[in-house]
Design a protein around this motif. Sequence first.
Motif, PDB file in Angstrom:
ATOM      1  N   ASN A   1      15.711  18.035  -6.517  1.00 30.34           N
ATOM      2  CA  ASN A   1      15.037  19.172  -5.570  1.00 30.34           C
ATOM      3  C   ASN A   1      13.881  19.418  -5.859  1.00 30.34           C
ATOM      4  O   ASN A   1      12.881  19.277  -5.210  1.00 30.34           O
ATOM      5  N   GLN A   2      13.402  19.872  -7.071  1.00 32.40           N
ATOM      6  CA  GLN A   2      11.912  20.153  -7.474  1.00 32.40           C
ATOM      7  C   GLN A   2      11.202  18.660  -7.544  1.00 32.40           C
ATOM      8  O   GLN A   2       9.997  18.967  -7.183  1.00 32.40           O
ATOM      9  N   PHE A   3      11.763  17.646  -8.032  1.00 31.61           N
ATOM     10  CA  PHE A   3      10.897  16.605  -7.962  1.00 31.61           C
ATOM     11  C   PHE A   3      10.721  15.940  -6.578  1.00 31.61           C
ATOM     12  O   PHE A   3       9.549  15.542  -6.298  1.00 31.61           O
ATOM     13  N   LEU A   4      11.793  16.147  -5.744  1.00 27.55           N
ATOM     14  CA  LEU A   4      11.627  15.403  -4.390  1.00 27.55           C
ATOM     15  C   LEU A   4      10.744  16.125  -3.581  1.00 27.55           C
ATOM     16  O   LEU A   4       9.623  15.921  -2.694  1.00 27.55           O
TER      17      LEU A   4
ATOM     18  N   SER B   1       0.787  -1.234  -0.008  1.00 31.26           N
ATOM     19  CA  SER B   1      -0.109   0.164  -0.053  1.00 31.26           C
ATOM     20  C   SER B   1       0.887   1.240  -0.152  1.00 31.26           C
ATOM     21  O   SER B   1       0.595   2.175  -0.534  1.00 31.26           O
ATOM     22  N   LEU B   2       1.937   1.400   0.644  1.00 26.55           N
ATOM     23  CA  LEU B   2       2.984   2.378   0.925  1.00 26.55           C
ATOM     24  C   LEU B   2       3.432   2.641  -0.602  1.00 26.55           C
ATOM     25  O   LEU B   2       3.344   3.655  -1.290  1.00 26.55           O
ATOM     26  N   ASN B   3       3.886   1.548  -1.095  1.00 29.84           N
ATOM     27  CA  ASN B   3       4.535   1.408  -2.478  1.00 29.84           C
ATOM     28  C   ASN B   3       3.666   1.959  -3.664  1.00 29.84           C
ATOM     29  O   ASN B   3       3.817   2.654  -4.389  1.00 29.84           O
ATOM     30  N   TYR B   4       2.237   1.704  -3.433  1.00 30.95           N
ATOM     31  CA  TYR B   4       1.182   2.216  -4.234  1.00 30.95           C
ATOM     32  C   TYR B   4       1.076   3.713  -4.107  1.00 30.95           C
ATOM     33  O   TYR B   4       1.453   4.548  -5.537  1.00 30.95           O
ATOM     34  N   TYR B   5       1.031   4.146  -2.991  1.00 36.26           N
ATOM     35  CA  TYR B   5       0.760   5.757  -2.995  1.00 36.26           C
ATOM     36  C   TYR B   5       2.360   6.401  -3.422  1.00 36.26           C
ATOM     37  O   TYR B   5       2.506   7.434  -4.153  1.00 36.26           O
ATOM     38  N   ILE B   6       3.520   5.941  -2.999  1.00 39.69           N
ATOM     39  CA  ILE B   6       4.578   6.527  -3.515  1.00 39.69           C
ATOM     40  C   ILE B   6       4.777   6.374  -4.891  1.00 39.69           C
ATOM     41  O   ILE B   6       5.367   7.653  -5.640  1.00 39.69           O
ATOM     42  N   GLN B   7       4.468   5.159  -5.574  1.00 37.86           N
ATOM     43  CA  GLN B   7       4.663   5.256  -6.979  1.00 37.86           C
ATOM     44  C   GLN B   7       3.896   6.104  -7.743  1.00 37.86           C
ATOM     45  O   GLN B   7       4.274   6.655  -8.452  1.00 37.86           O
ATOM     46  N   LYS B   8       2.563   6.297  -7.128  1.00 40.38           N
ATOM     47  CA  LYS B   8       1.686   7.216  -7.729  1.00 40.38           C
ATOM     48  C   LYS B   8       2.150   8.721  -7.779  1.00 40.38           C
ATOM     49  O   LYS B   8       2.211   9.452  -8.792  1.00 40.38           O
ATOM     50  N   GLU B   9       2.693   8.907  -6.547  1.00 48.43           N
ATOM     51  CA  GLU B   9       3.200  10.565  -6.367  1.00 48.43           C
ATOM     52  C   GLU B   9       4.408  10.466  -7.307  1.00 48.43           C
ATOM     53  O   GLU B   9       4.703  11.645  -7.879  1.00 48.43           O
ATOM     54  N   ILE B  10       5.228   9.538  -7.193  1.00 44.17           N
ATOM     55  CA  ILE B  10       6.343   9.650  -8.185  1.00 44.17           C
ATOM     56  C   ILE B  10       5.932   9.840  -9.669  1.00 44.17           C
ATOM     57  O   ILE B  10       6.662  10.829 -10.282  1.00 44.17           O
ATOM     58  N   THR B  11       4.837   9.075 -10.428  1.00 44.73           N
ATOM     59  CA  THR B  11       4.300   9.280 -11.617  1.00 44.73           C
ATOM     60  C   THR B  11       3.904  10.671 -11.530  1.00 44.73           C
ATOM     61  O   THR B  11       4.101  11.533 -12.680  1.00 44.73           O
ATOM     62  N   ASN B  12       2.995  11.231 -10.829  1.00 41.88           N
ATOM     63  CA  ASN B  12       2.431  12.375 -10.768  1.00 41.88           C
ATOM     64  C   ASN B  12       3.323  13.610 -11.026  1.00 41.88           C
ATOM     65  O   ASN B  12       3.401  14.560 -11.274  1.00 41.88           O
ATOM     66  N   ALA B  13       4.496  13.331  -9.800  1.00 41.56           N
ATOM     67  CA  ALA B  13       5.616  14.658  -9.841  1.00 41.56           C
ATOM     68  C   ALA B  13       6.455  14.710 -11.147  1.00 41.56           C
ATOM     69  O   ALA B  13       6.601  15.744 -11.535  1.00 41.56           O
ATOM     70  N   GLY B  14       6.545  13.501 -11.683  1.00 36.66           N
ATOM     71  CA  GLY B  14       7.281  13.474 -13.044  1.00 36.66           C
ATOM     72  C   GLY B  14       6.710  14.181 -14.154  1.00 36.66           C
ATOM     73  O   GLY B  14       6.893  15.065 -14.836  1.00 36.66           O
ATOM     74  N   LYS B  15       5.209  13.996 -14.030  1.00 38.67           N
ATOM     75  CA  LYS B  15       4.338  14.695 -15.099  1.00 38.67           C
ATOM     76  C   LYS B  15       4.320  16.000 -14.922  1.00 38.67           C
ATOM     77  O   LYS B  15       4.320  17.056 -15.665  1.00 38.67           O
ATOM     78  N   LEU B  16       4.248  16.410 -13.424  1.00 37.00           N
ATOM     79  CA  LEU B  16       3.871  17.907 -13.128  1.00 37.00           C
ATOM     80  C   LEU B  16       5.274  18.894 -13.587  1.00 37.00           C
ATOM     81  O   LEU B  16       5.299  19.674 -14.068  1.00 37.00           O
ATOM     82  N   ILE B  17       6.419  18.103 -13.340  1.00 33.30           N
ATOM     83  CA  ILE B  17       7.641  18.853 -13.889  1.00 33.30           C
ATOM     84  C   ILE B  17       7.975  18.653 -15.222  1.00 33.30           C
ATOM     85  O   ILE B  17       9.209  19.025 -15.797  1.00 33.30           O
ATOM     86  N   GLY B  18       7.333  17.947 -15.941  1.00 29.36           N
ATOM     87  CA  GLY B  18       7.468  17.615 -17.302  1.00 29.36           C
ATOM     88  C   GLY B  18       8.789  16.707 -17.369  1.00 29.36           C
ATOM     89  O   GLY B  18       9.518  16.788 -18.444  1.00 29.36           O
ATOM     90  N   ARG B  19       9.086  15.584 -16.722  1.00 29.80           N
ATOM     91  CA  ARG B  19      10.297  14.589 -16.717  1.00 29.80           C
ATOM     92  C   ARG B  19       9.685  13.333 -16.578  1.00 29.80           C
ATOM     93  O   ARG B  19       8.618  12.833 -16.030  1.00 29.80           O
TER      94      ARG B  19
END
Length: 560
Positions: A396-399, A351-369
Amino acid sequence: MGLTAADIVALPILKSAQVKAGGDLLDKKQIEWISVIEMPVENFVRENEFVLTTGLGCHGDPQLLEQFVKDVIQSGASALGFATGRYVFDIPDDILKIAGDHDFIIIDIPWEVRFGDIMQMVLEEINEDKKSERQRTEEIRQELINDVLQNKGLQEIAEALYKHIRIPVVITDYTRLIRASKNVGNNILLKFKNNEKKTAAPEESSNVTYMEHPLYPHIEEYEVGGEKWYQILIATNHRKQGFLWFKLEKEESLTWFVMNVLEHALTACALYFLKENAIEMTEIKLKDNFILQLAKQQHADQQHLNSKAELLGYDLSLTYICIAGEIRLKEETSLVPKLKKDNPPTSSLQSLNYYIQKEITNAGKLIGRKTMATFDEGEVIVYLETDHHLHTETANQFLDTIERRLNELLTEVELTWGIAASKNANGGFYESYQEAKTALEIGKQQAGTGERTFFKDTRINRMLMAISGEEAIRNIVKDTIQPLIDYDRKRQTDLIHTFMTYNKYKGNVSQTARALNLHRQSLLYRLRNIESLTQLSLVNSDDIFLLELSIRLWTLRKIE
């Protein structure tokens, strides 16, 4: 589909019978059973039944006969056949009027026609009709399953469902996202999309209690856009996958045949979701394995690696930095029980992995990477696209984006990060992971959890680690700080931390006391203790360098 009153009246055995009331209803009324009954009716008659009677129980009493007919109508029967000629000679007009008012069929059957013969012929028709329905539902079941096996989707299932039972259909996943629909207006679809539904009021709820089908108790009623819709859960192996919604023009449409077709549609939908989940899980597993191989195995054949990456939707020609993260739960956290509430005991980390993976994907899209991420025993491995000159800013922007969201969703989680840049033209994924892992370990030792450490900022620590393996160095370190270690362990003090803080403030006693929240005299007492135990002077630069170097080496390698 189904046997109607018109089919019954057309039987040769009833050639001499006359329809006295409800003639316009013959094609609409379903016949599912036949029985013979006299007074009282009570609960001996069920819905959609063809009832035969002689009127014997009424003893020639018109009022009693009238009540008898009302009771039969109330029971939900489709038609009533009177054997006229002995106990009832002519069906009273009042009875026919009651039948007309209640859309009920009354048939006048001559006394000479034996009820036994009628029942035999009607039952044969019912059995033949049921046999035909069962055969047709089996054909529909096979059609629906074949649709799934032939890689058709939920839309094809919805269209097949409408083709066979002619009712509007909507199929959603468990998050209420519409996956398919048929013969549903855009305004209603918009209501489904916005989840604008409410439970049907009790007085509006269905009264179709005659349906003896195992699926019937699982049907729930809702109001969507002013219309009554019925919902059935789609589940597989106790996992909720989605919902099948349908709308009836009238409740009587929920026949045995319709229920069986709906049941087969549920099976097909469940099979589709299982197949979809299996494909998704296989893809995730392939991607996870590929990223783990990138990180933990050195690869000589870069062309083969690029081809495999392309099949999985990755582009290895881009420049990536590697980020290694460690997931930690804060002490006394309530997160694990919370995550386990509706999941198996092993699912908390998932469950932790699911939320973190989701936020990794969203963060990448948000900064265009672009991102490539996986998990390995509590460790997060992320490859993040970057420009050659913007490694630190991009990381730093991504994290920042990830941590901002995770702090809202999972307040009990701490993530410590190690960051390293790409190493060469072929990607250097293995090398950059090794450096990110080293930065992570150094960061945990030096800064603690919840921090970020860049590999490029760890040069002095890496140099210290390189020399710490020498036996002579180990002995010097041990001789220098062992007295402090023993004292701290015995007295539950922290002289080592006191010295490092004192050295950080370049020997300024006032600043050190404030940082340690100590009285000035207490700090001076500790500093004298340090000098006494180590036989070193804190005003001698060589002694201070030796003590700091020894503590750094001991912290990195825990040399004792």
